[in-house]
Enzyme design. Structure first.
Site, PDB file in Angstrom:
ATOM      1  N   HIS A 153       0.841  -1.217   0.000  1.00  0.00           N
ATOM      2  CA  HIS A 153       0.000   0.000   0.000  1.00  0.00           C
ATOM      3  C   HIS A 153       0.868   1.257   0.000  1.00  0.00           C
ATOM      4  O   HIS A 153       0.443   2.317   0.449  1.00  0.00           O
ATOM      5  CB  HIS A 153      -0.990   0.005   1.170  1.00  0.00           C
ATOM      6  CG  HIS A 153      -2.115  -0.978   0.971  1.00  0.00           C
ATOM      7  ND1 HIS A 153      -3.367  -0.607   0.519  1.00  0.00           N
ATOM      8  CD2 HIS A 153      -2.156  -2.322   1.115  1.00  0.00           C
ATOM      9  CE1 HIS A 153      -4.139  -1.687   0.436  1.00  0.00           C
ATOM     10  NE2 HIS A 153      -3.424  -2.749   0.777  1.00  0.00           N
TER      11      HIS A 153
ATOM     12  N   GLY B 163      -5.472 -15.291  -9.992  1.00  0.00           N
ATOM     13  CA  GLY B 163      -6.255 -14.633  -8.945  1.00  0.00           C
ATOM     14  C   GLY B 163      -5.755 -14.872  -7.540  1.00  0.00           C
ATOM     15  O   GLY B 163      -6.488 -14.671  -6.580  1.00  0.00           O
TER      16      GLY B 163
ATOM     17  N   LEU C  12      -0.431 -13.315  -7.391  1.00  0.00           N
ATOM     18  CA  LEU C  12       0.933 -13.483  -7.921  1.00  0.00           C
ATOM     19  C   LEU C  12       1.041 -12.888  -9.322  1.00  0.00           C
ATOM     20  O   LEU C  12       2.029 -13.041 -10.018  1.00  0.00           O
ATOM     21  CB  LEU C  12       1.344 -14.960  -7.914  1.00  0.00           C
ATOM     22  CG  LEU C  12       1.332 -15.599  -6.518  1.00  0.00           C
ATOM     23  CD1 LEU C  12       1.738 -17.060  -6.592  1.00  0.00           C
ATOM     24  CD2 LEU C  12       2.255 -14.839  -5.560  1.00  0.00           C
ATOM     25  N   SER C  13      -0.009 -12.204  -9.728  1.00  0.00           N
ATOM     26  CA  SER C  13      -0.027 -11.416 -10.950  1.00  0.00           C
ATOM     27  C   SER C  13       0.078 -12.234 -12.238  1.00  0.00           C
ATOM     28  O   SER C  13       0.908 -11.973 -13.102  1.00  0.00           O
ATOM     29  CB  SER C  13       1.065 -10.336 -10.910  1.00  0.00           C
ATOM     30  OG  SER C  13       0.646  -9.277 -11.723  1.00  0.00           O
TER      31      SER C  13
ATOM     32  N   SER D 283      -2.098 -11.899 -14.411  1.00  0.00           N
ATOM     33  CA  SER D 283      -2.545 -10.973 -15.465  1.00  0.00           C
ATOM     34  C   SER D 283      -1.344 -10.257 -16.092  1.00  0.00           C
ATOM     35  O   SER D 283      -1.237 -10.175 -17.317  1.00  0.00           O
ATOM     36  CB  SER D 283      -3.573  -9.982 -14.923  1.00  0.00           C
ATOM     37  OG  SER D 283      -3.066  -9.240 -13.844  1.00  0.00           O
TER      38      SER D 283
ATOM     39  N   ASP E  44       3.170  -4.522 -11.080  1.00  0.00           N
ATOM     40  CA  ASP E  44       3.080  -5.882 -11.604  1.00  0.00           C
ATOM     41  C   ASP E  44       3.744  -5.995 -12.967  1.00  0.00           C
ATOM     42  O   ASP E  44       4.506  -6.926 -13.245  1.00  0.00           O
ATOM     43  CB  ASP E  44       1.614  -6.320 -11.732  1.00  0.00           C
ATOM     44  CG  ASP E  44       0.909  -6.349 -10.396  1.00  0.00           C
ATOM     45  OD1 ASP E  44       1.584  -6.169  -9.366  1.00  0.00           O
ATOM     46  OD2 ASP E  44      -0.321  -6.550 -10.387  1.00  0.00           O
TER      47      ASP E  44
HETATM   48  P1  ADP Z   1      -3.811 -12.127 -10.635  1.00  0.00           P
HETATM   49  O1  ADP Z   1      -3.159 -11.185 -11.591  1.00  0.00           O
HETATM   50  O2  ADP Z   1      -3.533 -11.783  -9.210  1.00  0.00           O
HETATM   51  O3  ADP Z   1      -3.524 -13.561 -10.907  1.00  0.00           O
HETATM   52  P2  ADP Z   1      -6.152 -11.004 -11.843  1.00  0.00           P
HETATM   53  O4  ADP Z   1      -7.583 -11.058 -11.487  1.00  0.00           O
HETATM   54  O5  ADP Z   1      -5.496  -9.672 -11.950  1.00  0.00           O
HETATM   55  O6  ADP Z   1      -5.388 -11.951 -10.804  1.00  0.00           O
HETATM   56  O7  ADP Z   1      -5.919 -11.723 -13.250  1.00  0.00           O
HETATM   57  C1  ADP Z   1      -6.429 -13.013 -13.470  1.00  0.00           C
HETATM   58  C2  ADP Z   1      -7.096 -13.060 -14.828  1.00  0.00           C
HETATM   59  O8  ADP Z   1      -6.107 -12.944 -15.871  1.00  0.00           O
HETATM   60  C3  ADP Z   1      -7.793 -14.370 -15.100  1.00  0.00           C
HETATM   61  O9  ADP Z   1      -9.115 -14.386 -14.589  1.00  0.00           O
HETATM   62  C4  ADP Z   1      -7.781 -14.447 -16.621  1.00  0.00           C
HETATM   63  O10 ADP Z   1      -8.810 -13.642 -17.165  1.00  0.00           O
HETATM   64  C5  ADP Z   1      -6.451 -13.783 -16.966  1.00  0.00           C
HETATM   65  N1  ADP Z   1      -5.358 -14.767 -17.144  1.00  0.00           N
HETATM   66  C6  ADP Z   1      -4.183 -14.781 -16.504  1.00  0.00           C
HETATM   67  N2  ADP Z   1      -3.399 -15.804 -16.929  1.00  0.00           N
HETATM   68  C7  ADP Z   1      -4.109 -16.461 -17.859  1.00  0.00           C
HETATM   69  C8  ADP Z   1      -3.866 -17.621 -18.666  1.00  0.00           C
HETATM   70  N3  ADP Z   1      -2.726 -18.310 -18.592  1.00  0.00           N
HETATM   71  N4  ADP Z   1      -4.833 -18.010 -19.540  1.00  0.00           N
HETATM   72  C9  ADP Z   1      -5.984 -17.330 -19.624  1.00  0.00           C
HETATM   73  N5  ADP Z   1      -6.263 -16.236 -18.895  1.00  0.00           N
HETATM   74  C10 ADP Z   1      -5.365 -15.807 -18.013  1.00  0.00           C
HETATM   75 MG    MG Z   2      -3.519  -9.125 -11.722  1.00  0.00          MG
END
Ligand code: ADP
Ligand code: MG
Length: 408
Positions: free
Chosen positions: A59, A147, A150-151, A153, A197
């Site tokens: 934060h 989700g 650990l990023s 996304s 990230d």
């Molecule tokens: P985090 O980044 O913490 O894991 P987020 O909610 O920011 O969580 O991102 C998760 C989202 O990113 C998933 O719900 C999906 O839409 C997308 N995503 C990430 N990696 C993949 C993957 N390997 N294949 C498909 N979608 C993915």
């Molecule tokens: Mg994310």
């Protein structure tokens, strides 16, 4: 095939892995196999980008402060080849069908939805910045749990960005890439994130943490050679649901902005730890005081951690990690019982330091451990969870890994 993508399955989350070894090549093998089975022919190459954890600095980002993430050996791999026209086909092992979209889907944000929006967002951000993006077929495999904080996304965005930049021969220096990946997520997907990230996924180096100043976005690579010190980081996925996380995040952020205004500073980063007592005396109530105390002391803990790491004192950062946790628990009030249980169990089993990492109300815990003790600490955390009746946590032992890179 369509521009609407199906929900994705979550990646498997419980594993033990100690470095970018066999599991990292497994994921590349899966991406290539997926490419071959979905599309005719071979990929032109494979590109990988890692998930990340933030070693310390929670934060602090939206307070113009400091963060210190490092890249995980868990990676997202994109196997890709040019398509020969202006269109994109993407498949992920976590979804069922490929998603296809053309240029009209990336002329403005929001036209591709679901998981493929992260891919379309990268295409959109590159085109919006004036780049000619090659049409391509992409097959995606990942070891980054989705989700869990650990990023995954940013790993996906960074892997796709690196692949498209290479395939298109784009002139895109590394320091400009995090902003583009962040735009894909903020503006196209519509998920607000800071720059940490994407900076970590793209710019981290093996054996180093990335010291990021969130005010000017400058970065410095800080030696964090756990291996040489006989240490490792145990990452525990708490599996706690992020109850009310969005509302609580917004309220913490608003409290910090109000406090900065009350103190007459642009951001809480401008309150030095030496001036903390005086600043606290000017705040209206006890809750605001505790929020400010967390941010100001947390920024200082990042600086202190960086100073210790610069001089190779890796073990010595343990107490700073634990102090960060106590501050998040008592002053910022963003931890939950699963998280506190994991931290206490890890410390009880001999971890040198442990803290929640990420925005709070769930997500992961990291513990600095002697490498030969990592399994024992993980077992103790699992036992403490079982005793409390919590859903079993995921655990993985990691060393700082490289950022986005071409594999083949
Ligand atoms: P985090 O980044 O913490 O894991 P987020 O909610 O920011 O969580 O991102 C998760 C989202 O990113 C998933 O719900 C999906 O839409 C997308 N995503 C990430 N990696 C993949 C993957 N390997 N294949 C498909 N979608 C993915
Ligand atoms: Mg994310």
């Amino acid at each position: 095939m369509s521009t609407r993508s199906e929900p994705v399955r979550r990646a498997p989350q419980s594993r033990t892995q100690t470095g970018p070894g066999p599991a990292a090549s497994d994921v590349a093998t899966r991406a290539v196999a997926g490419f071959r089975s979905r599309y005719a022919g071979k990929p032109a190459g494979c590109w990988a980008a890692p998930g990340r954890v933030n070693l310390i600095g929670e934060h602090t980002d939206y307070n113009d402060g400091y963060v210190l993430p490092f890249a995980l050996p868990l990676r997202t791999v994109v196997a890709a080849a040019p398509r020969g026209d202006e269109g994109w086909t993407v498949w992920s092992e976590l979804a069922d069908d490929p998603v296809e979209f053309g240029p009209s889907a990336v002329d403005e944000p929001g036209k591709v939805t679901g998981w493929a929006a992260y891919v379309a967002g990268v295409v959109w951000a590159l085109r919006d910045a004036g780049h000619t993006v090659p049409g391509a077929r992409l097959a995606i495999a990942s070891d980054v749990p989705l989700g869990s904080g650990l990023s995954s996304s940013a790993a996906l965005e960074a892997a796709v960005l690196t692949a498209l930049a290479d395939l298109g021969g784009l002139d895109l220096p590394a320091q400009k890439q995090p902003r583009l990946a962040q735009r894909a997520e903020n503006a196209y997907v519509g998920a607000p994130t800071g720059i940490m990230d994407q900076s970590a996924a793209i710019r981290c180096r093996a054996g180093h943490a990335l010291f990021l100043d969130c005010r000017d976005e400058s970065v410095e690579h800080i030696p964090f050679d756990l291996d040489a010190a006989g240490l490792a980081v145990l990452v525990v996925d708490s599996r706690a649901s992020h109850r009310h996380a969005d509302g609580e995040y917004a309220s913490r952020r608003a409290a910090c902005e109000r406090a900065a205004a009350a103190l007459g500073v642009p951001a809480l980063r401008d309150v030095p730890v030496a001036g903390l007592d005086a600043a606290l005396g000017r705040l209206p109530d006890d809750e605001t005081l505790r929020r400010v105390r967390h941010v100001v002391t947390e920024n200082q803990r990042v600086l202190d951690t960086v100073e210790l790491l610069r001089t190779g004192q890796v073990r010595e950062i343990g107490p700073l990690l634990t102090a960060s946790h106590v501050s998040m628990r008592d002053d910022f009030e963003i931890t939950v019982p699963e998280i506190d249980t994991a931290v206490e169990a890890a410390l009880g089993a001999g971890a040198l330091g442990a803290r929640m990492t990420g925005g709070g109300f769930g997500g992961c815990v990291l513990a600095l451990v002697d490498a030969d003790r990592a399994d024992r600490v993980a077992d103790t955390v699992r036992a403490a969870y079982a005793a409390c009746g919590f859903t079993a946590p995921g655990t993985v032992t990691v060393l700082p890994a490289p950022g986005a890179t071409r594999l083949t």
